[in-house]
Design a protein around this motif. Structure first.
Motif, mmCIF file in Angstrom:
data_model
loop_
_atom_site.group_PDB
_atom_site.id
_atom_site.type_symbol
_atom_site.label_atom_id
_atom_site.label_comp_id
_atom_site.label_asym_id
_atom_site.label_seq_id
_atom_site.Cartn_x
_atom_site.Cartn_y
_atom_site.Cartn_z
ATOM 1 N N CYS A 74 72.118 73.148 -15.800
ATOM 2 C CA CYS A 74 71.241 72.882 -16.875
ATOM 3 C C CYS A 74 70.530 71.538 -16.740
ATOM 4 C CB CYS A 74 71.982 73.057 -18.194
ATOM 5 S SG CYS A 74 70.975 72.446 -19.575
ATOM 6 N N CYS B 211 71.489 69.562 -20.051
ATOM 7 C CA CYS B 211 73.168 69.014 -20.437
ATOM 8 C C CYS B 211 73.713 69.028 -19.133
ATOM 9 C CB CYS B 211 73.625 69.865 -21.424
ATOM 10 S SG CYS B 211 74.123 71.362 -20.978
ATOM 11 N N CYS C 146 70.773 78.005 -20.319
ATOM 12 C CA CYS C 146 71.977 77.194 -20.540
ATOM 13 C C CYS C 146 72.943 77.981 -21.803
ATOM 14 C CB CYS C 146 71.862 76.085 -20.538
ATOM 15 S SG CYS C 146 73.520 75.181 -21.052
ATOM 16 N N CYS D 133 73.216 74.833 -24.530
ATOM 17 C CA CYS D 133 72.028 74.144 -24.995
ATOM 18 C C CYS D 133 70.681 74.586 -25.046
ATOM 19 C CB CYS D 133 71.924 72.743 -24.615
ATOM 20 S SG CYS D 133 71.072 72.468 -23.016
ATOM 21 N N GLY E 126 69.019 75.176 -22.398
ATOM 22 C CA GLY E 126 68.022 74.273 -21.283
ATOM 23 C C GLY E 126 67.681 75.349 -20.319
HETATM 24 ZN ZN ZN Z 1 72.614 72.775 -21.119
#
Ligand code: ZN
Ligand code: ADP
Length: 212
Positions: free
Chosen positions: A126, A129, A146, A149, A151
């Motif tokens: 990711c 994160c 992800c 999060c 991402g």
């Molecule tokens: Zn993430």
């Protein structure tokens, strides 16, 4: 409880660190993630580290030692931590000893070299994160995104097969001697990486509890 996770790049240290973190409620300290964060932010530290990392070499000991020292002095590390990717050289291990950090266990996740290449070529991380996934072994719920999060998942520059080879050489030359360093202190436990993440995790938990 202070733990160290040892293993070749791509052996799954990071994944196991995450699992231990959830099960035993101690934070993971990943020098790789801290360094990548610094590179992304373009800090002075990041600028120093970037070329080493991109070429598959280690960042100089004094740089990572200082970084680690600061990180483990933070509040959340008071009741223990899991070190993922540190120490990576004997001088780094000696620095931990000098700081007076007592290590309870060193868990080596063992995966033979021939399996590492396939694992790393499918690895995705990711962007935001740093959580790690795999195109076959650990798929995210939504492709390319992800779970934690939202991402974007990308491939790391140093997961290029040519660079993976160099990282493995660096591992054997500079990091593997730590196995003797810690086994002579009676702290090393070896966990064989399994095909399924959950099976490796079961062994890792046994190792943490002292039943392996
Ligand atoms: Zn993430
Ligand atoms: P992996 O375990 O998959 O190789 P990491 O995320 O732990 O990856 O580390 C990525 C890169 O960051 C390393 O190849 C190295 O350049 C740098 N790095 C991380 N931790 C250390 C460390 N303890 N000492 C020196 N360099 C480090």
């Amino acid at each position: 409880m202070n733990l160290i996770l040892l293993g070749a790049p791509g052996a799954g240290k990071g994944t196991q660190a995450e699992m231990i973190c959830k099960e035993f409620d101690i934070p993971t300290v990943s020098t790789g993630n801290i360094l990548r964060e610094a590179v992304k932010k373009g800090t002075e530290l990041g600028l120093k580290a970037k070329s080493c990392m991109d070429s598959g070499n280690l960042v100089p000991d004094e740089v990572v030692i200082e970084l680690l020292k600061q990180r483990i002095s933070e509040d959340d590390c008071k009741n223990g931590f899991i070190l993922d990717g540190f120490p990576r050289t004997v001088p780094q291990a000696e620095a931990l000893d000098k700081m007076g950090v007592r290590i309870d266990k060193v868990i080596e996740i063992y995966v033979p070299d021939e399996k590492i290449m396939g694992r790393l070529s499918g690895r995705r991380v990711c962007e935001d994160c740093g959580a790690s996934y795999h195109t076959e072994y650990k798929k995210p719920d939504v492709c390319g995104i992800c779970n934690l999060c939202g991402g974007k998942l990308v491939q790391r520059k140093d997961d290029d097969p040519k660079i993976v080879k160099d990282r493995l050489t660096v591992f054997h030359e500079q990091t593997e001697p730590l196995k003797d360093y810690y086994s002579s202190k009676g702290k090393l436990v070896v966990v064989e990486g399994q095909e399924e993440v959950k099976d490796t995790t079961a062994l890792t938990f046994k190792a943490v509890r002292g039943n392996l």
